[in-house]
Design a protein around this motif. Structure first.
Motif, PDB file in Angstrom:
ATOM      1  N   GLN A  27      -3.306  13.830  14.552  1.00 53.46           N
ATOM      2  CA  GLN A  27      -4.715  13.438  14.586  1.00 53.46           C
ATOM      3  C   GLN A  27      -5.576  14.621  14.140  1.00 53.46           C
ATOM      4  O   GLN A  27      -5.388  15.755  14.604  1.00 53.46           O
ATOM      5  CB  GLN A  27      -5.135  12.999  15.995  1.00 53.46           C
ATOM      6  CG  GLN A  27      -4.633  11.622  16.390  1.00 53.46           C
ATOM      7  CD  GLN A  27      -3.126  11.609  16.642  1.00 53.46           C
ATOM      8  OE1 GLN A  27      -2.615  12.474  17.334  1.00 53.46           O
ATOM      9  NE2 GLN A  27      -2.435  10.656  16.049  1.00 53.46           N
ATOM     10  N   GLY A  72     -10.574  12.645  14.850  1.00 50.90           N
ATOM     11  CA  GLY A  72      -9.888  11.537  15.497  1.00 50.90           C
ATOM     12  C   GLY A  72      -9.051  10.686  14.565  1.00 50.90           C
ATOM     13  O   GLY A  72      -8.220   9.899  15.029  1.00 50.90           O
ATOM     14  N   SER A  73      -9.243  10.801  13.276  1.00 60.00           N
ATOM     15  CA  SER A  73      -8.469  10.006  12.325  1.00 60.00           C
ATOM     16  C   SER A  73      -7.097  10.626  12.094  1.00 60.00           C
ATOM     17  O   SER A  73      -6.877  11.814  12.365  1.00 60.00           O
ATOM     18  CB  SER A  73      -9.217   9.896  10.997  1.00 60.00           C
ATOM     19  OG  SER A  73      -9.371  11.190  10.409  1.00 60.00           O
ATOM     20  N   HIS A  74      -6.166   9.847  11.579  1.00 55.78           N
ATOM     21  CA  HIS A  74      -4.827  10.334  11.299  1.00 55.78           C
ATOM     22  C   HIS A  74      -4.806  11.154  10.009  1.00 55.78           C
ATOM     23  O   HIS A  74      -5.482  10.809   9.030  1.00 55.78           O
ATOM     24  CB  HIS A  74      -3.839   9.171  11.179  1.00 55.78           C
ATOM     25  CG  HIS A  74      -3.457   8.571  12.500  1.00 55.78           C
ATOM     26  ND1 HIS A  74      -4.257   7.671  13.165  1.00 55.78           N
ATOM     27  CD2 HIS A  74      -2.362   8.756  13.287  1.00 55.78           C
ATOM     28  CE1 HIS A  74      -3.675   7.305  14.299  1.00 55.78           C
ATOM     29  NE2 HIS A  74      -2.530   7.950  14.405  1.00 55.78           N
TER      30      HIS A  74
END
Length: 435
Positions: free
Chosen positions: A214, A218-220
């Motif tokens: 992450q 917060g995004s991958h």
């Protein structure tokens, strides 16, 4: 004790600067020997003691009033010193002579010199006077400090100011609504690792482990470096705590950024997992590491680290380290190896995970980590960086490896030199001392 006895008190000052208060009756002022027990004095401690102002119930005579008036000090935040004690018959103030442990008035801020002396000379009389004393303010007060204490506090304030300036320099300043500067400390950029293990990791049995990363928002993380050379994708390394076992993989990365590894642990015990990540970004430092831990089921007996040796034999292949290494932390150096096969012929290296050889370093105890590579001359993406230093390992002759060393701290390190020869992946461990 009477007032006459109080006025007749004398103070014996020894050569070792210890002080005591002695009551001398009117008829025996001469020939009095110094007391056997003296009270030690710390001149720097006097400014830190706060005493209580005690009301005297008896009406003092003129001499005593003059003595008290001259002994008073003005205490304020600007450290204004009070008058010298010459007005009090040349005697120093009692607060400058009595240590904190001997103060019978506790921390109630007694500022009256004469009463302080009475409290020390005659504890019983002092206790009786305290019973007759009016309630006084017992809270904190600003007191003047000695020259030594003032210098200590000023030095402390200077250090605080330097630290604040350093923080401003690192964090930067921004304008507030009123126009005054404020410190703007940005949150740390944190990448987080998520691990999903299928079943219980067990020695000798394949274990499937899925990972995802992450980003700070917060995004991958889905974009990784690709192409030729070893500095691509992710390197997943499992190292047992005693440095007795290692597994090194480069799993494939899915479009959503997840990567799944199938691991056959050689033995049980505690392992540290290193995820060496090469994201698709243009920064001076091309990679970063994430860590996790894993307990593998199976027999485990920690083994001591072997002493440094110059030769290791793995599956019939002989690894020879030339010369005694003289290594220092954060200084690039090179180790020269010769690798020969079972029949004594030079080993023929073939690329594995983008390099002819991998040099993986772990520090004993702390498990600090560093990783360099050996590539063919002119190969791209093979240079390892640490701070302002960089190193590139090369191999231009069969059986010869020039391995770059660049470790962050001194100590005992374990080098795992890995290469693929004739279709076999070999791992030769060496113990190194780094100063």
């Amino acid at each position: 004790m009477t007032r006459k006895e109080i006025r007749a008190m004398r103070r014996y000052v020894g050569t070792d600067l210890e002080h005591d208060l002695v009551v001398i009756p009117q008829g025996e002022r001469s020939g009095i020997a110094p007391p056997a027990r003296a009270v030690p004095v710390d001149p720097d401690d006097a400014s830190e003691r706060e005493e209580t102002r005690v009301a005297e119930g008896l009406a003092p005579d003129g001499e005593e009033v003059a003595e008290r008036r001259a002994a008073r000090e003005l205490h304020d935040a600007r450290r204004i010193e009070g008058p010298q004690a010459g007005a009090a018959a040349g005697r120093p103030h009692a607060a400058e002579l009595l240590p904190r442990a001997a103060d019978p008035d506790g921390s109630r801020h007694d500022h009256d010199a004469a009463v302080s002396e009475q409290l020390e000379v005659n504890p019983v009389a002092g206790e009786q006077r305290r019973r007759r004393a009016r309630p006084v303010y017992g809270g904190p007060r600003v007191v003047g400090g000695s020259h030594t204490n003032r210098r200590r506090r000023e030095r402390k304030h200077r250090l605080h100011a330097i630290a604040l300036l350093a923080l401003v320099g690192l964090a930067g300043c921004g304008g507030g609504s009123g126009g005054s500067p404020s410190i703007a400390v940005q949150p740390a950029r944190e990448f987080r690792l998520t691990t999903y293990i299928v079943g219980t990791p067990t020695a000798g049995k394949p274990t499937r482990i899925a990972y995802s990363i992450q980003q700070p928002d917060g995004s991958h993380l889905t974009k990784f470096k690709r192409g030729a050379g070893p500095h691509t994708g992710v390197h997943v390394i499992y190292i047992r705590d005693d440095l007795g076992a290692i597994v090194h993989h480069h799993p494939r990365i899915a479009a959503d950024g997840t990567f799944t590894d199938s691991v056959l642990f050689p033995s049980g015990g505690p392992y540290r997992v290193v995820i060496d990540v090469y994201p698709q970004q243009s920064t001076p430092q091309p990679n970063f590491q994430l860590f996790t831990r894993m307990q593998v089921k199976g027999a485990y007996s920690p083994q001591p680290l072997p002493q440094p040796e110059l030769t290791q034999t793995v599956d019939g292949y002989r690894f020879l380290l030339h010369g005694a290494p003289r290594l220092r932390a954060i200084q690039a150096a090179f180790l020269s190896f010769t690798v020969t096969g079972p029949n004594g012929t030079p080993a023929n290296f073939t690329p594995w995970y983008g390099a002819l050889a991998h040099a993986i370093f772990f520090r004993k105890g702390s498990l600090d980590y560093f990783h360099t590579h050996v590539c063919a001359p002119g190969a791209s993406g093979c240079t390892s960086l640490l701070g302002g230093a960089k190193v590139t390992g090369t191999s231009s002759t069969p059986g010869k490896l020039s391995v770059g060393v660049l470790v962050p701290v001194a100590g005992t390190w374990r080098l795992f030199l890995q290469c693929r020869v004739d279709g076999h992946v070999l791992t030769a461990p060496f113990t190194l001392r780094v100063r």
